[in-house]
Design a protein around this motif. Structure first.
Motif, PDB file in Angstrom:
ATOM      1  N   ASP A  36      27.973 103.428  33.520  1.00  0.00           N
ATOM      2  CA  ASP A  36      27.295 104.256  32.518  1.00  0.00           C
ATOM      3  C   ASP A  36      25.908 104.670  32.989  1.00  0.00           C
ATOM      4  N   GLN A  37      25.205 103.775  33.699  1.00  0.00           N
ATOM      5  CA  GLN A  37      23.916 104.156  34.268  1.00  0.00           C
ATOM      6  C   GLN A  37      24.091 105.275  35.287  1.00  0.00           C
TER       7      GLN A  37
ATOM      8  N   HIS B  45      25.214 112.748  35.969  1.00  0.00           N
ATOM      9  CA  HIS B  45      25.921 113.657  35.058  1.00  0.00           C
ATOM     10  C   HIS B  45      27.414 113.748  35.377  1.00  0.00           C
ATOM     11  N   LEU B  46      27.923 112.754  36.084  1.00  0.00           N
ATOM     12  CA  LEU B  46      29.361 112.611  36.278  1.00  0.00           C
ATOM     13  C   LEU B  46      29.862 111.575  35.269  1.00  0.00           C
ATOM     14  N   PRO B  47      31.042 111.764  34.697  1.00  0.00           N
ATOM     15  CA  PRO B  47      31.546 110.809  33.710  1.00  0.00           C
ATOM     16  C   PRO B  47      31.641 109.397  34.283  1.00  0.00           C
TER      17      PRO B  47
ATOM     18  N   VAL C 297      33.903 107.346  33.947  1.00  0.00           N
ATOM     19  CA  VAL C 297      35.247 107.073  34.444  1.00  0.00           C
ATOM     20  C   VAL C 297      35.373 107.456  35.919  1.00  0.00           C
ATOM     21  N   VAL C 298      34.605 108.441  36.360  1.00  0.00           N
ATOM     22  CA  VAL C 298      34.613 108.813  37.781  1.00  0.00           C
ATOM     23  C   VAL C 298      34.068 107.669  38.629  1.00  0.00           C
ATOM     24  N   TRP C 299      33.000 107.052  38.143  1.00  0.00           N
ATOM     25  CA  TRP C 299      32.422 105.936  38.882  1.00  0.00           C
ATOM     26  C   TRP C 299      33.319 104.712  38.823  1.00  0.00           C
ATOM     27  N   LEU C 300      33.997 104.513  37.700  1.00  0.00           N
ATOM     28  CA  LEU C 300      34.987 103.442  37.640  1.00  0.00           C
ATOM     29  C   LEU C 300      36.084 103.671  38.681  1.00  0.00           C
ATOM     30  N   GLY C 301      36.525 104.914  38.790  1.00  0.00           N
ATOM     31  CA  GLY C 301      37.521 105.240  39.799  1.00  0.00           C
ATOM     32  C   GLY C 301      37.014 104.959  41.211  1.00  0.00           C
ATOM     33  N   PHE C 302      35.736 105.252  41.437  1.00  0.00           N
ATOM     34  CA  PHE C 302      35.126 104.959  42.739  1.00  0.00           C
ATOM     35  C   PHE C 302      35.134 103.463  43.026  1.00  0.00           C
TER      36      PHE C 302
END
Length: 237
Positions: free
Chosen positions: A202-203, A209-211, A213-218
């Protein structure tokens, strides 16, 4: 220390050791998996993954030019890394993104060293990283956790033979590879239930400004790729 002792120490650390039998590699993998999957066991062993997680934040903060104020490790397996610097920009993004992949990337690097026969170098390298981390820990439980973990590496490095060192090193690397996968799934579950509003993902969403969920996918991609690649190295595939 004279040149002879220096040479002996260098040879001891960086010499290659023979590959262990495949059964040892498989058994250590099974034991490591058993230290990650059962929830009751994981509540204890996850502290080691937290050390890697917060260490990843701290090291990246320093490498990106931020000032590292300190690291705290808590008994509930959570942690906190505090750094100073520009609140936005690439340095802050890299620092926030480094935590979840840290254990998996350490496991991958360890698997590469083991595949090259550098068992002792891995043990000494891990000890050095823990010693560097110890300087930045700011609470009693964190100090205790890092000291106990570092002591285990020192004792195995100095007082045991090649067979025990191999057993320990392969177990640690398997644990980092398996243990690096689970936290991202836990974070995904907490977010689905409405928690973890200030998580790393979330941070990063606010910074880039990417969701989230994109970082979770990463995080998932890094951990699963590291497990696949590291596992192949360990098994000699």
């Amino acid at each position: 220390m004279d040149s002879t002792h220096s040479t002996d120490l260098w040879d001891r650390v960086f010499a290659t050791q023979p590959d262990p039998d495949l059964w040892l590699v498989v058994v250590t993998g099974v034991v490591a998996l058993a230290a990650v999957v059962p929830r009751g066991v994981w509540l204890v062993t996850r502290n080691a993954i937290t050390i890697a997680h917060e260490g990843g934040h701290g090291l990246t903060a320093l490498l990106s030019g931020r000032r590292l104020d300190g690291i705290r490790l808590h008994s509930d397996t959570s942690g906190l890394t505090v750094s100073r610097g520009k609140p936005t920009g690439i340095g802050m993004i890299l620092t926030a993104a480094a935590g979840y992949p840290a254990a998996s990337l350490l496991g991958l690097a360890g698997a590469w060293l083991l595949a090259a026969g550098h068992i002792t170098a891995l043990l000494w390298g891990a000890t050095a990283l823990l010693a560097a981390l110890l300087v930045m820990v700011r609470n009693a439980f964190g100090l205790l956790t890092v000291v106990v973990t570092g002591a285990a590496f020192v004792l195995v490095s100095w007082l045991t033979g090649p067979a025990v060192q191999a057993l320990f090193a392969y177990g640690v690397v398997w644990f980092l590879l398996f243990g690096g996968v689970r936290p991202a799934f836990e974070l995904q579950r907490r977010r689905r239930l409405g928690g973890a509003a200030d998580s790393d993902a979330d941070q990063l969403a606010r910074l880039t400004h990417l969701p989230a969920v994109v970082w979770l996918g990463f995080f998932h991609l890094v951990s699963l790729c590291a497990l696949t690649g590291g596992g192949r190295w360990l098994l000699g595939l």
